[in-house]
Design a protein around this motif. Structure first.
Motif, short mmCIF file in Angstrom:
data_model
loop_
_atom_site.label_atom_id
_atom_site.label_comp_id
_atom_site.label_asym_id
_atom_site.label_seq_id
_atom_site.Cartn_x
_atom_site.Cartn_y
_atom_site.Cartn_z
N TYR A 302 0.83 -1.21 0.00
CA TYR A 302 0.00 0.00 0.00
C TYR A 302 0.87 1.26 0.00
O TYR A 302 0.60 2.22 -0.73
CB TYR A 302 -0.92 -0.01 1.22
CG TYR A 302 -1.86 1.17 1.25
CD1 TYR A 302 -3.14 1.09 0.70
CD2 TYR A 302 -1.47 2.38 1.83
CE1 TYR A 302 -4.00 2.18 0.73
CE2 TYR A 302 -2.32 3.47 1.86
CZ TYR A 302 -3.59 3.36 1.30
OH TYR A 302 -4.42 4.45 1.32
N GLN A 305 2.47 1.58 -3.57
CA GLN A 305 1.52 1.86 -4.64
C GLN A 305 0.83 3.21 -4.51
O GLN A 305 0.41 3.80 -5.50
CB GLN A 305 0.47 0.75 -4.68
CG GLN A 305 1.03 -0.61 -5.08
CD GLN A 305 0.02 -1.74 -4.92
OE1 GLN A 305 -1.16 -1.50 -4.62
NE2 GLN A 305 0.47 -2.98 -5.11
N ASN A 306 0.72 3.71 -3.29
CA ASN A 306 0.00 4.97 -3.06
C ASN A 306 0.90 6.11 -2.61
O ASN A 306 0.37 7.16 -2.21
CB ASN A 306 -1.09 4.74 -2.02
CG ASN A 306 -2.16 3.77 -2.48
OD1 ASN A 306 -3.12 4.15 -3.15
ND2 ASN A 306 -2.01 2.50 -2.09
N ALA A 308 2.53 6.51 0.03
CA ALA A 308 2.01 6.84 1.36
C ALA A 308 3.10 6.82 2.42
O ALA A 308 2.85 6.49 3.58
CB ALA A 308 0.89 5.86 1.73
N ASN A 316 -4.89 1.29 6.72
CA ASN A 316 -5.61 1.18 5.46
C ASN A 316 -5.77 -0.25 4.97
O ASN A 316 -6.52 -0.50 4.03
CB ASN A 316 -4.90 2.01 4.38
CG ASN A 316 -4.80 3.46 4.75
OD1 ASN A 316 -3.75 3.92 5.21
ND2 ASN A 316 -5.87 4.22 4.55
#
Length: 470
Positions: A302, A305-306, A308, A316
């Motif tokens: 995550y 890919q984001n 973040a 998340n």
């Protein structure tokens, strides 16, 4: 590695230097207690109310901690602040008990605490104050720490006497017995007992000496929970098992009451022994938690890919129920009547986030406790310990990708996530008895690679403690 070598030398060589005098601390009554003899009257308790034996005990502890500025190439959202910092906790507890039937007691422990932890309780794997997780600010908070029922079912065997103490009304029991505890308590009240490293109010303060640091035992954020525990004593053997509630959310205070769906199970086998008439024991413990937890592999994906980085991406991807398991070994041995040594080793599977305790997936602690008889201070105690805490590969990858978890996360920009190394801690304390049941102590902790990051530290934490009990 150097700390581990020193630890092994300490563990093997301390008997040469220790002198044979009175015991450092009484062995748990299961293994060593005065026996009931003909003509001897063992008084079960000092008080009675409406014909029910009761006991009342209390404690208060103040801990003040501080550290100077330390080196930090960078700091992130969950880093220990690198400038000079102060911290404190103050707690007070009443231990109330009543015998409501033969061999059946009820206990209630109202507690109050106030305090300000370092950096809002982040930035270390082995946090420096075992009371700090209960404190949320300078305003005193009142709550129930324990409220439980305990029943003892005696079987044939030698009779031993359990003395009156906090959460124990005096009674005579059999060496062969079954003990059932139900209600609100801490899993650490039942499991992983230690004569030398257990209580931050009177012994070592670091979390790595409360229990195995990698033991993610089920509890709320204060360390307590609700559940059922059973103990089967059979001469020098003890088998323990329990099921405890989990927090509704990881590291949270609200309890998830669906104990059949989300729970923490643990089982422990302990054997007490004697070497040259000096007590010791060995125990093994395994646990299995089930609740909705984030997997580090999902959280790492995550973050990447984001984009973040610098966030608690575990929030998340916390969507499915997960199992978390671990296994540990605890050994301790009195080496003279005055001193003893201990060792804890533990490993968790390391695939999921921390549920309720510390940010660690493997841990080793080793140390010694010494009574002050040899320097004519029989009521004083000295403790020395070394700890090494590590993270699983899955947790390392999450932090290196820029993820932040509940207690740790040094991301501060591109290329500044974490330079991973195991966290290594040396701790020493000395307690001096001021008057009966009142002690004053000093504690020093040297922490290398705080929060598993070689780009920060070392940190030297000096602590002062005052403890009184009734």
């Amino acid at each position: 590695m150097r700390l581990l070598v020193i630890a092994l030398l300490l563990f093997t060589c301390l008997p040469v230097f220790a002198q044979r005098v009175e015991s450092y601390r009484p062995e748990p009554a299961t293994y060593e207690a005065p026996k009931e003899t003909a003509g001897q009257k063992l008084i079960p308790t000092e008080y009675e109310i409406f014909g029910f034996p009761v006991n009342v005990h209390g404690q208060t502890t103040y801990i003040n901690q501080r550290y100077p500025n330390f080196n930090a190439q960078y700091s992130g959202p969950n880093s220990l602040k690198s400038n000079h910092s102060l911290s404190y906790t103050w707690s007070g507890t009443l231990f109330l008990g009543a015998r409501i039937a033969p061999n059946t007691d009820v206990y209630f422990n109202p507690e109050v605490i106030s305090g300000v932890p370092f950096s809002g309780l982040v930035g270390l794997g082995g946090l420096s104050n075992g009371e700090a997780n209960k404190a949320t600010g300078s305003q005193a908070k009142f709550y129930s720490a324990r409220a439980f029922l305990r029943s003892t079912f005696n079987q044939d065997g030698e009779k031993i006497y359990l003395e009156d103490e906090a959460n124990q009304i005096a009674q005579t029991v059999s060496t062969n017995r079954v003990v059932i505890t139900a209600g609100q308590f801490s899993a650490l009240d039942i499991f992983d007992d230690s004569r030398y490293a257990k209580d931050p109010r009177t012994q070592f303060m670091n979390w790595g000496n409360l229990t195995y640091l990698a033991y993610d035992y089920a509890a709320d954020s204060r360390g307590y929970g609700w559940g059922l525990a059973g103990e089967w004593y059979l001469e020098n053997w003890v088998l323990r098992a329990s099921r405890m509630t989990t927090p509704r959310d990881p590291n949270g205070l609200p309890i998830d009451w669906n104990i059949m769906k989300h729970y923490g199970d643990q089982i422990e086998v302990e054997r007490g022994h004697s070497i040259s008439n000096l007590p010791g024991k060995v125990s093994v413990l395994a646990y299995r938690n089930k609740m909705v937890l984030a997997r580090f592999a999902d959280a790492t994906n995550y973050v990447i890919q984001n984009n973040a980085q610098g966030t608690q991406a575990i929030n998340n991807v916390r969507t499915n129920e997960q199992f978390k398991t671990g296994f540990g070994l605890n050994a301790e041995q009195a080496i003279t009547n005055d001193a003893g040594v201990y060792m804890r080793i533990f490993k968790s599977d390391g695939q999921t986030e921390t549920m309720a305790f510390a940010e660690a997936d493997n841990s080793i602690s080793i140390g010694a406790g010494i009574n002050g008889n040899s320097w004519s201070r029989p009521a004083d105690t000295l403790g020395i310990s070394l700890m090494r805490n590590g993270l699983s590969n899955a947790r390392q990858q999450y932090l290196k990708a820029g993820g932040v978890s509940f207690f740790i996360g040094d991301y501060a920009g591109p290329g500044q996530t974490i330079t991973y190394k195991p966290e290594q801690i040396a701790e020493i304390y000395y307690n001096a008895t001021v008057i009966k049941r009142v002690l004053a102590g000093v504690n020093l902790q040297h922490i290398q690679n705080p929060a598993y990051n070689a780009a920060r530290g070392p940190v030297n934490i000096l602590s002062f403690r005052i403890h009184a009990e009734y």
